[in-house]
Design an enzyme around this catalytic site. Structure first.
Site, PDB file in Angstrom:
ATOM      1  N   ASP A  50       0.846  -1.194   0.000  1.00 43.50           N
ATOM      2  CA  ASP A  50       0.000   0.000   0.000  1.00 43.50           C
ATOM      3  C   ASP A  50       0.884   1.248   0.000  1.00 43.50           C
ATOM      4  OD1 ASP A  50       0.932   0.219   2.681  1.00 43.50           O
ATOM      5  OD2 ASP A  50      -0.741  -1.018   3.352  1.00 43.50           O
ATOM      6  N   ASP A  52       1.571   5.170   1.514  1.00 46.40           N
ATOM      7  CA  ASP A  52       1.275   6.144   2.554  1.00 46.40           C
ATOM      8  C   ASP A  52       1.792   7.504   2.120  1.00 46.40           C
ATOM      9  OD1 ASP A  52       0.281   4.203   4.552  1.00 46.40           O
ATOM     10  OD2 ASP A  52       2.333   3.453   4.487  1.00 46.40           O
ATOM     11  N   ASP A 142       9.363   5.098  12.948  1.00 47.90           N
ATOM     12  CA  ASP A 142       9.952   4.034  13.765  1.00 47.90           C
ATOM     13  C   ASP A 142      11.375   3.625  13.356  1.00 47.90           C
ATOM     14  OD1 ASP A 142       8.847   2.889  11.490  1.00 47.90           O
ATOM     15  OD2 ASP A 142       7.583   1.440  12.562  1.00 47.90           O
TER      16      ASP A 142
HETATM   17  P1  ATP Z   1       3.915  -2.312   5.464  1.00 48.67           P
HETATM   18  O1  ATP Z   1       2.795  -1.422   4.986  1.00 48.67           O
HETATM   19  O2  ATP Z   1       4.710  -2.938   4.409  1.00 48.67           O
HETATM   20  O3  ATP Z   1       3.482  -3.252   6.509  1.00 48.67           O
HETATM   21  P2  ATP Z   1       4.916   0.149   6.487  1.00 48.67           P
HETATM   22  O4  ATP Z   1       6.306   0.519   6.899  1.00 48.67           O
HETATM   23  O5  ATP Z   1       4.316   0.911   5.370  1.00 48.67           O
HETATM   24  O6  ATP Z   1       4.974  -1.378   6.207  1.00 48.67           O
HETATM   25  P3  ATP Z   1       2.657   1.008   7.989  1.00 48.67           P
HETATM   26  O7  ATP Z   1       2.064   0.398   9.200  1.00 48.67           O
HETATM   27  O8  ATP Z   1       1.872   1.061   6.726  1.00 48.67           O
HETATM   28  O9  ATP Z   1       4.027   0.236   7.762  1.00 48.67           O
HETATM   29  O10 ATP Z   1       3.111   2.456   8.407  1.00 48.67           O
HETATM   30  C1  ATP Z   1       3.558   3.427   7.467  1.00 48.67           C
HETATM   31  C2  ATP Z   1       4.700   4.226   8.056  1.00 48.67           C
HETATM   32  O11 ATP Z   1       4.258   4.925   9.227  1.00 48.67           O
HETATM   33  C3  ATP Z   1       5.889   3.404   8.532  1.00 48.67           C
HETATM   34  O12 ATP Z   1       6.772   3.121   7.487  1.00 48.67           O
HETATM   35  C4  ATP Z   1       6.502   4.311   9.563  1.00 48.67           C
HETATM   36  O13 ATP Z   1       7.243   5.335   8.968  1.00 48.67           O
HETATM   37  C5  ATP Z   1       5.280   4.943  10.211  1.00 48.67           C
HETATM   38  N1  ATP Z   1       4.823   4.180  11.386  1.00 48.67           N
HETATM   39  C6  ATP Z   1       3.859   3.240  11.424  1.00 48.67           C
HETATM   40  N2  ATP Z   1       3.686   2.765  12.649  1.00 48.67           N
HETATM   41  C7  ATP Z   1       4.533   3.424  13.443  1.00 48.67           C
HETATM   42  C8  ATP Z   1       4.828   3.404  14.838  1.00 48.67           C
HETATM   43  N3  ATP Z   1       4.193   2.570  15.642  1.00 48.67           N
HETATM   44  N4  ATP Z   1       5.775   4.251  15.291  1.00 48.67           N
HETATM   45  C9  ATP Z   1       6.409   5.111  14.464  1.00 48.67           C
HETATM   46  N5  ATP Z   1       6.194   5.167  13.154  1.00 48.67           N
HETATM   47  C10 ATP Z   1       5.261   4.341  12.628  1.00 48.67           C
HETATM   48 MG    MG Z   2       2.321   0.840   4.594  1.00 55.33          MG
END
Ligand code: ATP
Ligand code: MG
Length: 428
Positions: A50, A52, A142
């Site tokens: 996805d 963001d 994170d």
């Molecule tokens: P994926 O979607 O592949 O699982 P992602 O890194 O995109 O991985 P998401 O949960 O979609 O994870 O979150 C998008 C972004 O938001 C992350 O890459 C990170 O930068 C930030 N993020 C998400 N959760 C947290 C958290 N608990 N603490 C700090 N930053 C976060």
């Molecule tokens: Mg994501």
């Protein structure tokens, strides 16, 4: 700032919906960047699951720009913008906040409305709606590899924490002080494991070491969030490796109401079934097939269900199985919530296990026409593969599905018609 020529990201790898959100925000005079997992995965040559977007527009502004959008979350407000089946998550840059609003417990609705920041006494962030600029936002992300921003305005990549270097070295490194970041949000420990497993990265020592010490903090995370994480752990395509890591950091104790046997110790069939189900899930995803959460849950809760049913006084029947299932699901719900629609699927799969083993015409017809037949049958095969004796019914059902209509009738003739219930003769 890394210019276009030095990074491999191209606009054509980005979903149309995500581009429309970025352009929509920019046309309205705001800054907008792709950020997080999508940038990381594109740089690694993976398909982002996805997209963001991060922006300086406040949630209410974003809401006004896109017709099909809504603000979600109270403690961490974001906007979901919908284009067809795709949802783009738009997050306003988060800023630093002083630890001044100390709350004793989960904020009430009223508090979430009034306060834009709050922490627990243990340092956990309870409300995180203080907005800031992109530099601050990068500090609040994170992991360094998740703090990379891509802009269509000049096609540059912005790297605030040497994420690109870590990406090249395949290293997972938390932004800032690991202990503090895990205290703020213990779910980051689960995320660390998930990314390490998914990306095949090594956790840098400062990122890794505190997990063994702080894992109990996860007990204070919301059980709904833990369930969301659990689903990502199971259905992300790296469930086998993720579980191995979860076990080695003892995080399975927090996520589950029961303990899992180590893969290399003597396991009974129910434990082996878990390992097989995780492996299957990964294979299915690698082959572009979906994984049903209800099926995975049925597998993960199979060991405690077996234990429950072994302790029964009488023989296992549908009613008793139902009671055992209820108890197992209830126990698990105290660790992670389980939406009814998901636990109901697991219960149906378990129930089918009893019915699929019955060799009588009525049961065969019932099972074959059951909406969960396929899942129930797959589960039966897993049980046999794990060493359970299911009376050879796996093979019988495989055969039954492969043959044509006539042969099927023949097979049905071979199984006994169920002995008719004796009807009480009516008097007079
Ligand atoms: P994926 O979607 O592949 O699982 P992602 O890194 O995109 O991985 P998401 O949960 O979609 O994870 O979150 C998008 C972004 O938001 C992350 O890459 C990170 O930068 C930030 N993020 C998400 N959760 C947290 C958290 N608990 N603490 C700090 N930053 C976060
Ligand atoms: Mg994501």
């Amino acid at each position: 700032m890394i210019p276009r020529a030095e990074h491999g990201i191209s606009r054509k790898d980005v979903s149309d919906a995500a581009l429309r959100v970025v352009y929509g925000l920019q046309n309205a005079g705001f800054a907008a960047f792709l950020v997080g997992g999508c940038v990381r995965d594109l740089l690694l040559g993976l398909h982002p699951k996805d997209f963001d977007v991060a922006t300086d527009a406040h949630p209410e502004d974003v809401r006004k720009i896109f017709r099909r959008s809504r603000i979600i979350g109270r403690r961490f407000k974001i906007v979901h913008v919908r284009f067809g089946r795709e949802i783009i998550e738009v997050t306003t840059f988060r800023g630093h906040h002083e630890a001044n609003n100390r709350l004793k417990q989960v904020p009430t609705r009223e508090q979430s409305r009034k306060l834009d920041s709050a922490h627990s006494h243990a340092g956990m962030t309870l409300i995180d709606n203080v907005f800031g600029n992109i530099d601050e936002d990068a500090d609040r992300r994170d992991f360094t590899v998740n703090a990379l921003y891509y802009t269509t305005d000049g096609f540059n990549l912005l790297d605030f924490h040497d994420g690109l270097r870590d990406l090249r070295d395949r290293r997972l490194r938390i932004v800032g002080d690991a202990r503090e970041r895990y205290r703020e949000d213990p779910v980051r420990m689960l995320r660390a494991i998930r990314f390490a497993a998914k990306l095949g990265f090594t956790m840098e020592s400062e990122t890794e070491a505190p997990i063994r010490e702080l894992f109990h903090l996860l007990e204070s995370a919301s059980s709904a969030r833990l369930f969301d994480e659990l689903l990502k752990l199971l259905c992300g395509g790296h469930a086998g490796e993720t579980f191995r890591l979860l076990r080695s950091y003892r995080l399975d104790r927090i996520l589950f109401s029961h303990e899992f046997a180590e893969e290399n110790t003597a396991m009974d069939p129910a434990d082996r079934l878990v390992t097989l189900a995780l492996r299957n899930s990964d294979e299915r995803i690698a082959n572009g097939l979906g994984v049903t959460p209800g099926f995975m849950l049925a597998a993960l809760l199979w060991p405690p269900l077996q234990r429950q049913s072994r302790n029964l006084d009488g023989a296992l029947n549908l009613a008793r199985l139902g009671e055992c299932a209820e108890r197992v699901v209830l126990a698990q719900s105290s660790q992670t919530t389980i939406p009814r629609r998901i636990s109901n699927v697991s219960k149906e799969i378990w129930e089918l296990q009893l019915r699929l083993q019955r060799r009588d015409r009525r049961s065969v017809n019932y099972c074959f026409n059951h909406p969960r037949f396929r899942a129930g049958y797959d589960f039966l095969l897993l049980r046999e593969q794990s060493g359970e004796d299911a009376g050879g019914m796996g093979e019988w059902w495989t055969n039954f599905q492969q043959v044509d209509e006539n042969q099927r009738i023949h097979l049905l003739e071979q199984v006994s018609a169920r002995p008719k219930r004796r009807r009480r003769r009516k008097r007079g």
